[in-house]
Design a protein around this motif. Structure first.
Motif, PDB file in Angstrom:
ATOM      1  N   GLU A 244       0.834  -1.204   0.000  1.00 14.14           N
ATOM      2  CA  GLU A 244       0.000   0.000   0.000  1.00 14.14           C
ATOM      3  C   GLU A 244       0.871   1.258   0.000  1.00 14.14           C
ATOM      4  O   GLU A 244       0.571   2.247  -0.681  1.00 14.14           O
ATOM      5  CB  GLU A 244      -0.923  -0.004   1.230  1.00 14.14           C
ATOM      6  CG  GLU A 244      -2.083   0.967   1.102  1.00 14.14           C
ATOM      7  CD  GLU A 244      -3.108   0.805   2.211  1.00 14.14           C
ATOM      8  OE1 GLU A 244      -3.645   1.840   2.650  1.00 14.14           O
ATOM      9  OE2 GLU A 244      -3.342  -0.344   2.650  1.00 14.14           O
ATOM     10  N   ILE A 245       1.974   1.218   0.749  1.00 15.72           N
ATOM     11  CA  ILE A 245       2.890   2.360   0.790  1.00 15.72           C
ATOM     12  C   ILE A 245       3.521   2.576  -0.595  1.00 15.72           C
ATOM     13  O   ILE A 245       3.635   3.722  -1.064  1.00 15.72           O
ATOM     14  CB  ILE A 245       3.977   2.151   1.869  1.00 15.72           C
ATOM     15  CG1 ILE A 245       3.335   2.188   3.260  1.00 15.72           C
ATOM     16  CG2 ILE A 245       5.074   3.210   1.767  1.00 15.72           C
ATOM     17  CD1 ILE A 245       4.209   1.669   4.378  1.00 15.72           C
ATOM     18  N   ALA A 246       3.897   1.493  -1.261  1.00 11.09           N
ATOM     19  CA  ALA A 246       4.496   1.596  -2.598  1.00 11.09           C
ATOM     20  C   ALA A 246       3.524   2.252  -3.583  1.00 11.09           C
ATOM     21  O   ALA A 246       3.924   3.072  -4.424  1.00 11.09           O
ATOM     22  CB  ALA A 246       4.904   0.213  -3.091  1.00 11.09           C
ATOM     23  N   LEU A 247       2.228   1.907  -3.471  1.00 11.45           N
ATOM     24  CA  LEU A 247       1.225   2.494  -4.358  1.00 11.45           C
ATOM     25  C   LEU A 247       1.038   3.996  -4.110  1.00 11.45           C
ATOM     26  O   LEU A 247       0.650   4.743  -5.011  1.00 11.45           O
ATOM     27  CB  LEU A 247      -0.120   1.775  -4.178  1.00 11.45           C
ATOM     28  CG  LEU A 247      -0.187   0.317  -4.679  1.00 11.45           C
ATOM     29  CD1 LEU A 247      -1.488  -0.335  -4.236  1.00 11.45           C
ATOM     30  CD2 LEU A 247      -0.057   0.274  -6.202  1.00 11.45           C
ATOM     31  N   LEU A 248       1.316   4.452  -2.877  1.00 13.22           N
ATOM     32  CA  LEU A 248       1.115   5.858  -2.524  1.00 13.22           C
ATOM     33  C   LEU A 248       2.242   6.765  -3.011  1.00 13.22           C
ATOM     34  O   LEU A 248       2.060   7.975  -3.151  1.00 13.22           O
ATOM     35  CB  LEU A 248       1.017   6.012  -0.995  1.00 13.22           C
ATOM     36  CG  LEU A 248      -0.301   5.620  -0.317  1.00 13.22           C
ATOM     37  CD1 LEU A 248      -0.119   5.592   1.192  1.00 13.22           C
ATOM     38  CD2 LEU A 248      -1.400   6.617  -0.694  1.00 13.22           C
ATOM     39  N   LYS A 249       3.418   6.197  -3.255  1.00 18.62           N
ATOM     40  CA  LYS A 249       4.619   7.018  -3.451  1.00 18.62           C
ATOM     41  C   LYS A 249       4.476   8.043  -4.571  1.00 18.62           C
ATOM     42  O   LYS A 249       4.866   9.200  -4.425  1.00 18.62           O
ATOM     43  CB  LYS A 249       5.829   6.111  -3.718  1.00 18.62           C
ATOM     44  CG  LYS A 249       6.362   5.424  -2.473  1.00 18.62           C
ATOM     45  CD  LYS A 249       7.599   4.579  -2.796  1.00 18.62           C
ATOM     46  CE  LYS A 249       8.041   3.798  -1.563  1.00 18.62           C
ATOM     47  NZ  LYS A 249       9.199   2.935  -1.862  1.00 18.62           N
ATOM     48  N   GLU A 250       3.912   7.643  -5.713  1.00 19.04           N
ATOM     49  CA  GLU A 250       3.826   8.559  -6.845  1.00 19.04           C
ATOM     50  C   GLU A 250       2.917   9.747  -6.528  1.00 19.04           C
ATOM     51  O   GLU A 250       3.269  10.903  -6.797  1.00 19.04           O
ATOM     52  CB  GLU A 250       3.312   7.810  -8.085  1.00 19.04           C
ATOM     53  CG  GLU A 250       3.463   8.643  -9.354  1.00 19.04           C
ATOM     54  CD  GLU A 250       3.080   7.844 -10.601  1.00 19.04           C
ATOM     55  OE1 GLU A 250       2.644   8.491 -11.565  1.00 19.04           O
ATOM     56  OE2 GLU A 250       3.212   6.596 -10.588  1.00 19.04           O
ATOM     57  N   ARG A 251       1.736   9.466  -5.946  1.00 14.72           N
ATOM     58  CA  ARG A 251       0.803  10.547  -5.597  1.00 14.72           C
ATOM     59  C   ARG A 251       1.414  11.500  -4.571  1.00 14.72           C
ATOM     60  O   ARG A 251       1.255  12.718  -4.640  1.00 14.72           O
ATOM     61  CB  ARG A 251      -0.498   9.965  -5.034  1.00 14.72           C
ATOM     62  CG  ARG A 251      -1.431   9.389  -6.091  1.00 14.72           C
ATOM     63  CD  ARG A 251      -2.648   8.742  -5.455  1.00 14.72           C
ATOM     64  NE  ARG A 251      -3.411   9.679  -4.647  1.00 14.72           N
ATOM     65  CZ  ARG A 251      -4.083   9.339  -3.553  1.00 14.72           C
ATOM     66  NH1 ARG A 251      -4.065   8.086  -3.122  1.00 14.72           N
ATOM     67  NH2 ARG A 251      -4.782  10.232  -2.887  1.00 14.72           N
ATOM     68  N   VAL A 252       2.123  10.940  -3.594  1.00 15.51           N
ATOM     69  CA  VAL A 252       2.734  11.762  -2.553  1.00 15.51           C
ATOM     70  C   VAL A 252       3.846  12.633  -3.144  1.00 15.51           C
ATOM     71  O   VAL A 252       3.974  13.817  -2.802  1.00 15.51           O
ATOM     72  CB  VAL A 252       3.273  10.875  -1.405  1.00 15.51           C
ATOM     73  CG1 VAL A 252       4.068  11.709  -0.408  1.00 15.51           C
ATOM     74  CG2 VAL A 252       2.127  10.158  -0.697  1.00 15.51           C
ATOM     75  N   SER A 253       4.642  12.076  -4.057  1.00 14.52           N
ATOM     76  CA  SER A 253       5.710  12.847  -4.700  1.00 14.52           C
ATOM     77  C   SER A 253       5.141  14.022  -5.487  1.00 14.52           C
ATOM     78  O   SER A 253       5.687  15.131  -5.461  1.00 14.52           O
ATOM     79  CB  SER A 253       6.527  11.947  -5.644  1.00 14.52           C
ATOM     80  OG  SER A 253       7.216  10.968  -4.911  1.00 14.52           O
ATOM     81  N   GLU A 254       4.032  13.784  -6.178  1.00 17.78           N
ATOM     82  CA  GLU A 254       3.390  14.858  -6.939  1.00 17.78           C
ATOM     83  C   GLU A 254       2.876  15.957  -5.996  1.00 17.78           C
ATOM     84  O   GLU A 254       3.051  17.158  -6.240  1.00 17.78           O
ATOM     85  CB  GLU A 254       2.234  14.277  -7.772  1.00 17.78           C
ATOM     86  CG  GLU A 254       1.448  15.306  -8.585  1.00 17.78           C
ATOM     87  CD  GLU A 254       2.320  16.070  -9.582  1.00 17.78           C
ATOM     88  OE1 GLU A 254       1.978  17.242  -9.869  1.00 17.78           O
ATOM     89  OE2 GLU A 254       3.341  15.527 -10.055  1.00 17.78           O
ATOM     90  N   ALA A 255       2.246  15.539  -4.883  1.00 17.73           N
ATOM     91  CA  ALA A 255       1.758  16.511  -3.899  1.00 17.73           C
ATOM     92  C   ALA A 255       2.917  17.311  -3.296  1.00 17.73           C
ATOM     93  O   ALA A 255       2.795  18.515  -3.045  1.00 17.73           O
ATOM     94  CB  ALA A 255       0.976  15.801  -2.794  1.00 17.73           C
ATOM     95  N   ALA A 256       4.055  16.656  -3.075  1.00 22.23           N
ATOM     96  CA  ALA A 256       5.239  17.339  -2.534  1.00 22.23           C
ATOM     97  C   ALA A 256       5.764  18.384  -3.520  1.00 22.23           C
ATOM     98  O   ALA A 256       6.191  19.472  -3.123  1.00 22.23           O
ATOM     99  CB  ALA A 256       6.322  16.320  -2.194  1.00 22.23           C
TER     100      ALA A 256
END
Length: 453
Positions: free
Chosen positions: A388-400
């Protein structure tokens, strides 16, 4: 000067101790019932009998122990007997804590019409001067701004006060308010009752005690610096590069809870609150670079449930009593163990349960071990789902990335405003002067700052 007496031989109250048995009058008993105080806490049980006898008190107790009521109740009881003019002055280290103390005085003293004035930096001096001219019973203040009013506000003095309270004395002295406190002690009556409350007894606090208290009773309900038993403490282990993704995973799994998250820097508090809002989590920042009205607004939104996540620097770690905080998250680990204890003390207050979760990277292991040693308790590992954490990484990077852009734009606007002030002056210069005084900057520098306007 005689050494203070030690008032507590036991750290736990007698089984049947009530507010009434401690000697409080009916108007205060009714107020306590209205605000939901069922039984006195340890610090109240130990200190109230001595305070009601008129003794000076040194109170040493951990955060969330009910210290404010321990000094407010005896002051209000004496005020009921002799309700004349300015009666008490309370010094607090932060603006938010000053407002909170004032609210507690007014709610406990509602039956007797107790009036408070709050005097802190970052707010309008003339408005505060008007409030002081209305002869409040209690002035709650940060030392720098109080000293400014004593020097500049006509007709205002502390010559008639009967009580002085130094709350969170260790923090007052950590913030370099010592010079202002020394000046205040010189202009108040020597014949007074003094209460000094502190989470720790440092050498600075001991020196202040000798200078300001007369034959005090020492009340200590927590000799060891520790967390409360109702707090469950966890850690989350991760590589530094994935820290944001792990945080979002954590917030997502705790979405129904009220959360205070602590960061080490103002920049991270701003950055993470933007990331959270971008990803749909209602979050609000709280830090020292916000104006006073913004800070109070952020607290108000969080207390009312309008925002579920408060992203804060250590400005919120001491003294603030925010009801029903479910979870404290340490995004950054504080370098001092006592700061960790103050942070996690925002939850599990007054006998309630709570959780703290600390994010630990490969560079933080030693800090965590030191904290565990100080509190005498091992943190448990918080379970995670790597997929689940791996799936979140791209969205979180974009938000950052969006957050970084927004902060750059804010920085550009701020610099433009600053250039405008340098050309023509403006209101924010006054706010800067407030911070100068509140931080205890020498007077000559303060005058120089004024001359720039």
């Amino acid at each position: 000067m005689p050494a203070p007496e030690d008032a507590s031989t036991s750290t736990s109250p007698a089984p049947l101790v009530t507010f009434k048995s401690l000697g409080l009058i009916d108007p205060l008993l009714e107020a306590l019932e209205q605000v939901g105080y069922k039984a006195p806490t340890d610090i109240q049980v130990e200190s109230l009998p001595h305070a009601l006898e008129g003794r000076d008190i040194i109170g040493v107790a951990s955060t969330g122990s009910g210290k404010t009521a321990a000094f407010a109740l005896p002051i209000l009881q004496k005020l009921w007997e002799d309700p004349k003019g300015l009666f008490a002055c309370v010094l607090a280290p932060t603006r938010e804590l000053a407002y909170q103390i004032s609210q507690q005085f007014e709610s406990l003293g509602s039956a007797m019409g107790a009036r408070c004035a709050v005097v802190v930096g970052g707010m309008d001096m003339p408005t505060q001067a008007i409030a002081l001219a209305k002869r409040p019973h209690i002035v709650v203040a940060t030392p720098g701004r109080l000293m400014q009013h004593l020097e500049e506000t006509k007709g205002f003095s502390l010559r008639s006060i009967k009580f002085l309270v130094l709350d969170e004395a260790d923090r007052l002295l950590d913030l370099d308010f010592g010079a202002s406190i020394d000046k205040i002690l010189k202009v108040i009556p020597k014949e007074r009752t003094t209460y000094l409350f502190s989470a720790t007894m440092t050498t600075k606090v001991a020196k202040l005690q000798r200078a300001s208290l007369s034959n005090p009773v020492r009340v200590e309900v927590s000799s060891k610096y520790q967390t409360v038993s109702t707090l469950l403490q966890y850690y989350l282990l991760m590589p530094l590069k994935d820290k944001d993704a792990y945080l979002i995973y954590l917030i997502n799994s705790l979405a129904q809870n009220s959360i205070i998250m602590f960061t080490r820097t103002v920049h991270d508090a701003q950055r993470l609150s933007i990331i959270l809002r971008t990803l749909g989590f209602p979050a609000v920042p709280l830090h020292g670079q916000l104006s006073q009205s913004q800070r109070l607004g952020a607290l108000g939104k969080f207390k009312s449930g309008g925002r579920r996540v408060l992203v804060a620097t250590d400005v919120a770690s001491r003294g603030l009593d925010i009801p029903s905080v479910d979870i404290v998250i340490n995004f950054d680990i504080p370098t001092h163990s006592k700061d960790y204890i103050h942070r996690v003390g925002r939850t599990a207050r007054a006998g309630r349960a709570g959780k703290s979760i600390t994010l630990v990277t490969q560079y933080d292991v030693e800090l965590v071990q030191r904290i565990e040693q100080v509190v005498g308790k091992k943190m448990e590992l918080w379970p995670t789902d790597p997929e689940e954490i791996a799936l979140l990484k791209e969205r979180v990077s974009e938000a950052a990335r969006l957050a970084a852009t927004e902060l750059r734009e804010q920085g550009t606007k701020s610099n433009n405003r600053k250039r405008g002030r340098d050309d023509g002056g403006g209101r924010d210069d006054k706010d800067r002067d407030d911070d100068v005084v509140e931080a205890g900057m020498p007077k000559k520098h303060h005058k120089r700052a004024k001359n720039r306007r």
